[in-house]
Design an enzyme around this catalytic site. Structure first.
Site, mmCIF file in Angstrom:
data_model
loop_
_atom_site.group_PDB
_atom_site.id
_atom_site.type_symbol
_atom_site.label_atom_id
_atom_site.label_comp_id
_atom_site.label_asym_id
_atom_site.label_seq_id
_atom_site.Cartn_x
_atom_site.Cartn_y
_atom_site.Cartn_z
ATOM 1 N N ASP A 106 38.374 36.451 40.690
ATOM 2 C CA ASP A 106 37.479 36.619 39.861
ATOM 3 C C ASP A 106 37.578 37.775 38.859
ATOM 4 O O ASP A 106 38.434 38.819 39.432
ATOM 5 C CB ASP A 106 35.957 36.787 40.488
ATOM 6 C CG ASP A 106 36.170 37.621 41.780
ATOM 7 O OD1 ASP A 106 37.251 39.080 42.344
ATOM 8 O OD2 ASP A 106 35.544 37.361 42.490
ATOM 9 N N CYS A 147 32.979 33.393 40.229
ATOM 10 C CA CYS A 147 31.672 31.940 41.153
ATOM 11 C C CYS A 147 30.812 32.411 40.283
ATOM 12 O O CYS A 147 29.973 33.108 39.617
ATOM 13 C CB CYS A 147 31.773 32.425 42.216
ATOM 14 S SG CYS A 147 31.501 33.931 43.353
ATOM 15 N N CYS A 169 30.958 40.742 44.668
ATOM 16 C CA CYS A 169 30.961 40.018 42.847
ATOM 17 C C CYS A 169 29.870 40.907 42.314
ATOM 18 O O CYS A 169 30.216 41.170 41.125
ATOM 19 C CB CYS A 169 29.754 39.109 42.556
ATOM 20 S SG CYS A 169 31.458 37.423 43.367
ATOM 21 N N CYS A 194 43.171 36.806 41.912
ATOM 22 C CA CYS A 194 42.213 37.410 42.997
ATOM 23 C C CYS A 194 41.178 36.006 43.026
ATOM 24 O O CYS A 194 40.239 36.250 43.882
ATOM 25 C CB CYS A 194 41.337 38.796 42.135
ATOM 26 S SG CYS A 194 42.561 40.620 41.902
#
Lengths: 278, 384
Positions: free
Chosen positions: A37, A61, A105, A35
């Site tokens: 992350d 990230c 995120c 994916c």
């Protein structure tokens, strides 16, 4: 280049609470290498359900690392039940905002927290939404329940926003239609909630709501069969309509009036509406 | 703080000589080259001279060059011309690793009803030549394959590819934006029909490009209007930028040998140094057939955007094929076409050098880079 807030940069460059926690009694893992992350959250929860320590390991990230870092700050000292009420929005707010393409995120942070607490409670590691939902996005493993949760918590209005928050539909794009359907359904629920009758309704309010329900709920069904409907007047609880197109010659127009028009208006406007043909 | 720019495949610094050549054309020399007075005459001569310099670099005739506003415009024009001039043919051949300036144009024509063949590449990013030969049909209007890949630096066998197309009477276009000025290109011996190039990749400014169209190839213009560029590209000539591109072409020729040897040596020094000092790193691309300035390295279990931002803090500019840098959610289409595993694809970094890169720069990067990867690997939950 992304326009990250100072808080995001601070947490990315000097992340707090990094690394495995030796005395952790709750671990939540979400995301994967494929994916792009992944987050592993470690919690130490006291016997009376207070989060005493929190650490993390993240692959991802800058915003993924910052979301994880700020989350570990936020949850320490919280009761488990309160921590479960945290949403991705709370994480985003603590960071002073995230670029919209990076919202997923913060969602990952919330999901890891939920997973960790489930782990502590002895429930299956997969999150609630994961477990119950139907898989929609195969590329990123996102279920309809996760999508619905993101839509509701963040008041999402477009398919692109759903992708920004959940990643669903961001790779091959095959599930974009399905996401659009889920979104349309959710938005409809939302709009219907808005027009739930209040205790007393003025004539003008009643007329506006009737008009809206006719436009959104009733007309599309009639149009699909080659017919149409027009609101002529609203007189107290009496709603006068005129059936058009194929409906006007239809022998079962009386049935249409009762079973579709009146029933729908009673459901969404007021329970004692009487529909009559003008 | 030290500043090391290793993103020359994205854009390059304007060479001081280029800037100096351009400046007068923002001042007194503001004429329109089409005008019948000396204001126009002065600048028309400069445009001709720039065209000659560029022709010399590519070994073609000046009249075969059309100045455009960008490599992207050149690509769009090439497709437009090839398809409009052969309306009966409905098939296009390209590769899966083209720049978006070609890929998105292909997708546009696909939506317009054209049949597309997107050629596969192997794990090193090399084209499947058998698949290519089979893809050429009597219905094929155009083949468009890049000269060199912007992400991994692979140089494609344009000689063979264009000869095969020529044998079958199929127009051949190449996006040579990354190749021009970095490797020798001789259009006398290379049977390509159209070639795109861009100024800002060779130390001219952004906003200028060119399209080579071989003499005898039918051309349909993409932009309509005035008679500029022999009626092939309407719009008053961007004189200062054309002059800049001409000077950049001259410099490219002068520096070609230096680029080929010195830059390649520095690149190799950088690449092998990083591979030695950082475990679990691998080079992406065909190292036997690569641009002299490009190195694409993947670092396992770390994410590219995070690497770039930490490098940026140290004054090092690079780019990444990771999903997060583009705002898309998937790693680069080039790395995916090559089948680079996910745990490596997300952590890919492209380092692209230039004639201005120094040995000091390379030493500095070699000193700082390993720490960045270590920091991120310490945070990462994936340890093996």
């Amino acid at each position: 280049m992304w326009n990250y807030t100072q808080t995001v940069n601070d947490h990315f460059l000097r992340p707090h609470n990094v690394g495995p926690l030796k005395d952790a009694n709750a671990i939540g893992e979400v995301g994967s290498l494929s994916c792009g992350d992944a987050l592993k959250l470690y919690l130490k929860i006291s016997d009376d359900g207070v989060i005493e320590k929190a650490t993390f390991e993240t692959f991802g990230c800058a915003s993924a690392i910052a979301s994880s870092s700020v989350l570990t700050d936020m949850v320490v000292g919280m009761k488990v039940d309160d921590a479960l009420k945290l949403t991705n929005k709370d994480i985003t707010n603590a960071l002073g905002g995230l670029p919209k393409q990076k919202m997923h995120c913060s969602v990952m942070g919330q999901e890891a927290l939920e997973a960790a607490i489930r782990n502590w409670k002895g429930e299956p590691a997969t999150s609630h939404a994961h477990e119950e939902g139907k898989l929609v996005c195969k590329c990123f493993g996102v279920t309809d329940a996760q999508i619905i949760q993101a839509i509701r918590e963040n008041n999402l209005k477009t398919v692109e926003e759903v992708t920004d928050y959940t990643k669903a539909g961001g790779a091959c794009g095959q599930c974009l239609n399905e996401i659009a359907e889920i979104l349309a359904h959710e938005l409809k629920q939302e709009s219907l909630k808005e027009i739930q009758p209040k205790k007393r309704m003025t004539n003008v309010q009643r007329m506006q709501k009737a008009l809206k329900v006719i436009d959104e709920e009733i007309r599309p069904k009639l149009v699909a069969d080659g017919g149409d409907i027009e609101l002529v007047d609203v007189d107290g609880k009496r709603v006068l309509v005129s059936l058009r197109g194929r409906c006007s010659q239809c022998k079962s127009s009386e049935v249409t009036l009762r079973d579709l028009v009146e029933k729908t208006l009673r459901e969404h406007v007021e329970p004692d509406i009487i529909v009559e043909e003008a | 703080m030290k500043s090391v720019y290793l993103d020359n495949n994205a854009t390059t610094a304007v060479a001081p000589e280029v800037l100096a050549a351009m400046l007068p054309y923002f001042g007194d020399l503001y004429g329109n080259p089409s005008s019948m007075h000396s204001f126009g005459g002065q600048v028309a001569g400069a445009v001709d001279e720039a065209r000659e310099s560029l022709a010399e670099l590519l070994h073609c005739e000046p009249e075969e060059l059309i100045f455009t506003a960008s490599g992207t415009e050149s690509d769009n024009s090439a497709f437009w011309s090839a398809l409009q001039s052969q309306p009966e043919k409905r098939h296009i051949v390209t590769s899966k690793v083209e720049h978006p300036a070609v890929l998105n144009v292909c997708q546009f024509w696909e939506r317009e009803g054209y049949h597309l063949t997107y050629l596969d590449v192997d794990h090193l990013g090399r084209l499947d030549m058998e698949q290519y030969k089979k893809s050429l049909t009597p219905d094929t209007a155009l083949v468009s394959i890049m000269f060199a890949n912007n992400e991994v630096g692979n140089i494609f066998p344009i000689q063979t590819l264009s000869e095969l197309a020529r044998e079958k009477g199929i127009l051949f276009h190449t996006d040579a934006v990354q190749a021009v000025g970095k490797i020798p290109i001789d259009l006398r011996h290379l049977p390509v029909d159209m070639l795109s190039l861009s100024g800002h990749k060779i130390n001219a400014p952004k906003g200028i490009g060119a399209l080579y169209v071989r003499k005898g190839v039918r051309f349909r213009s993409f932009l309509r209007g005035g008679h500029q560029e022999l009626g092939r590209r309407a719009g008053t000539e961007n004189v200062p930028y054309i002059v800049g591109l001409g000077m950049a072409a001259k410099l490219s020729q002068e520096f070609m040998q230096k680029e080929r040897v010195d830059v390649a040596l520095l690149r190799d020094q950088l690449e092998s140094g990083l591979l030695e000092s950082i475990p679990d790193a691998r080079v992406n691309g065909d190292i036997e057939n690569r641009l002299p300035n490009t190195s694409n390295i993947s670092f396992k279990n770390v994410e590219g955007e995070a690497i770039l931002l930490l490098l940026d803090r140290l004054g090092i500019a690079a780019s990444s094929g990771s999903a997060c840098t583009s705002g898309s959610l998937e790693p680069s289409h080039v790395l995916r076409a090559m089948g680079v595993p996910f745990n490596y694809a997300h952590g890919s970094i492209r380092l692209s050098l230039s004639r201005y890169t120094t040995e000091d720069d390379v030493k500095y990067v070699l000193k700082e880079f390993p720490g960045v990867i270590k920091t991120l690997r310490d945070i990462s939950p994936f340890k093996d």
